[in-house]
Write an enzyme that holds these catalytic residues in place. Structure first.
Site, mmCIF file in Angstrom:
data_model
loop_
_atom_site.group_PDB
_atom_site.id
_atom_site.type_symbol
_atom_site.label_atom_id
_atom_site.label_comp_id
_atom_site.label_asym_id
_atom_site.label_seq_id
_atom_site.Cartn_x
_atom_site.Cartn_y
_atom_site.Cartn_z
ATOM 1 C CE LYS A 195 -3.578 2.424 2.539
ATOM 2 N NZ LYS A 195 -4.502 2.392 3.670
ATOM 3 C CE LYS A 248 -6.011 1.931 -0.648
ATOM 4 N NZ LYS A 248 -6.401 1.985 0.715
#
Ligand code: PBG
Length: 324
Positions: A195, A248
Site C-alpha cells: 500500500k 494499492k
C-alpha cells in the site's frame, strides 16, 4: 517472415474474431464493491468528490448489497464512519460498532455476498492516523493488539474476510494469532501488502472522514518509487499468514501488480482507489472522456497487469455494462 505474409489485422476484422482471440475477459465475478457505513437510518449522502458513491446507514447498505448481489458481484468491503473518535480508535472494537452492526444487518438479509472488512484505525482515531500515537509518532507494536481485536470483533459480527490496510509491521501475524486463538482459524486474511503513500486517496478521506490531522502517512505507507520493497512486503505478509495480497492504488502501480503476480502464487487483488475513480467521473462530467469506454479499459488494464480481484467504485456500473 513478416509482412505481407503476416497481417495481424486479419484477427481484428470483426467483433466475433476479436472476441475469439481476446486475452483478458473482464467479469463482475472479480469485482469487490467498497461501501461507507454511517450512523442512523435512511441516510444516503453523496460524497462530493465521488459522484455515485454514498455514505449510507446500515439499512441503505443492505439495499445496496442486494443490488450488488443481483449484478453478479461477489463481495463488498466495508468502511465505517463511527459516532465517536478517540486517540486509540476504541469505537472500532465495540460489539455494536458501526461496521459490526452493518455486517449483522447484511447477514440478516441472507445475501449470497462476501462481506470483507477494512481493518485500520484511521477512521476511528481523532488524529486520523492508522495507528496509536506515542511520542508524536505512529507506534507500530502498540497498534498491533488493537488491529487484532478489531479483526476479531469483525469476525464475531460475521465478516467473511478481514483486510488490514494500516501498514503496521507484523499485523498479519498478530491478526492470524488472534483469530486462531478464538476459533476463527478458517477466516481468510486479505492483506493490503503493498500500500503506497498516495495522493490518490484524497477523495476517500472525504468519504471516510479519515484525513490525518497532523503530518502524513509516509512513515508507514510505502514510497511510490519502490517495487522491490513491495515484493518484500508481500513475502512477509504471506509468511505471517496472509491468504491473499493486495496492491494499492492500481493505475500508477500496474508494474507492481505484474511483479507481485509473477512472484507469488496466491490470489492478487488491486484497489482501483478513490482518486482514480474521481478522475474518470470528473472528466466524464465535463464531456472530456467517455465514461463507459475508459472505465472498462482501465479495469481491463488492471486485470491484464495480473490482478485476480479488483476493488473498485466502478463495480456496479461496470457490471451493468458487462451484462448489457
Ligand atoms: C485506510 C484506507 C485508505 C483507503 C483504504 N483504506 C486510506 C488511506 O490510507 O488514507 C483508500 C481507498 C481509496 O482511496 O479509495 N484505512
Amino acid at each position: 517472415m513478416s509482412y505481407p505474409v503476416h497481417r495481424p489485422r486479419r484477427l481484428r476484422k470483426t467483433e466475433l474474431l476479436r472476441s475469439l482471440v481476446r486475452e483478458t475477459r473482464l467479469s463482475p465475478s472479480s469485482f469487490i464493491y467498497p461501501l461507507f457505513v454511517c450512523p442512523g437510518s435512511n441516510v444516503r449522502t453523496e460524497v462530493g468528490s465521488m459522484p455515485g458513491v454514498f455514505q449510507q446507514s446500515a439499512d441503505k447498505i443492505v439495499e445496496d448489497c442486494r443490488e450488488v448481489e443481483g449484478l453478479g458481484i461477489p463481495g463488498v468491503i466495508l468502511f465505517g464512519l463511527p459516532e465517536s473518535k478517540d486517540p486509540r480508535g476504541a469505537s472500532s472494537l465495540q460489539e455494536d460498532g458501526i461496521v459490526q452492526r452493518a455486517i449483522e444487518a447484511i447477514r440478516r438479509a441472507k445475501l449470497n455476498l462476501l462481506v470483507i472488512t477494512d481493518v485500520c484505525l484511521c477512521e476511528y482515531t481523532d488524529h486520523g492516523h492508522c495507528g496509536v500515537i506515542e511520542n508524536g509518532e505512529v507506534a507500530n507494536d502498540a497498534t498491533l493488539e488493537i488491529l487484532a481485536e478489531q479483526s476479531l470483533s469483525h469476525a464475531r459480527a460475521g465478516a467473511d474476510i478481514v483486510a488490514p490496510s494500516d501498514m503496521m509491521d507484523g499485523r498479519v501475524a498478530a491478526i492470524r494469532n488472534k483469530l486462531d486463538e478464538n476459533e476463527f482459524q478458517d477466516l481468510p486474511i486479505l492483506s493490503y501488502a503493498a500500500k503506497y503513500c498516495s495522493g490518490f486517496y484524497g477523495p476517500f478521506r472525504e468519504a471516510a472522514d479519515s484525513a490525518p490531522q497532523f503530518g502524513d502517512r509516509r512513515s508507514y505507507q510505502m514510497d511510490p518509487a519502490n517495487v522491490r520493497e513491495a515484493l518484500k512486503e508481500a513475502a512477509l505478509d504471506l509468511e505471517e499468514g496472509a491468504d491473499m495480497i493486495m496492491v494499492k492504488p492500481a493505475l500508477p502501480y500496474l508494474d507492481v501488480i505484474t511483479r507481485v503476480r509473477q512472484q507469488f502464487s496466491v490470489p492478487v487483488a488491486a484497489y482501483n482507489v478513490s482518486g482514480e475513480y474521481a478522475m474518470v467521473k470528473a472528466a466524464a462530467q465535463k464531456g472530456w472522456l467517455d465514461e463507459k469506454r475508459v472505465t472498462l479499459e482501465i479495469l481491463t488494464g488492471i486485470q491484464r497487469a495480473g490482478a485476480d480481484i479488483i476493488l473498485t467504485y466502478h463495480a456496479k456500473a461496470a457490471a451493468g455494462w458487462l451484462r448489457a
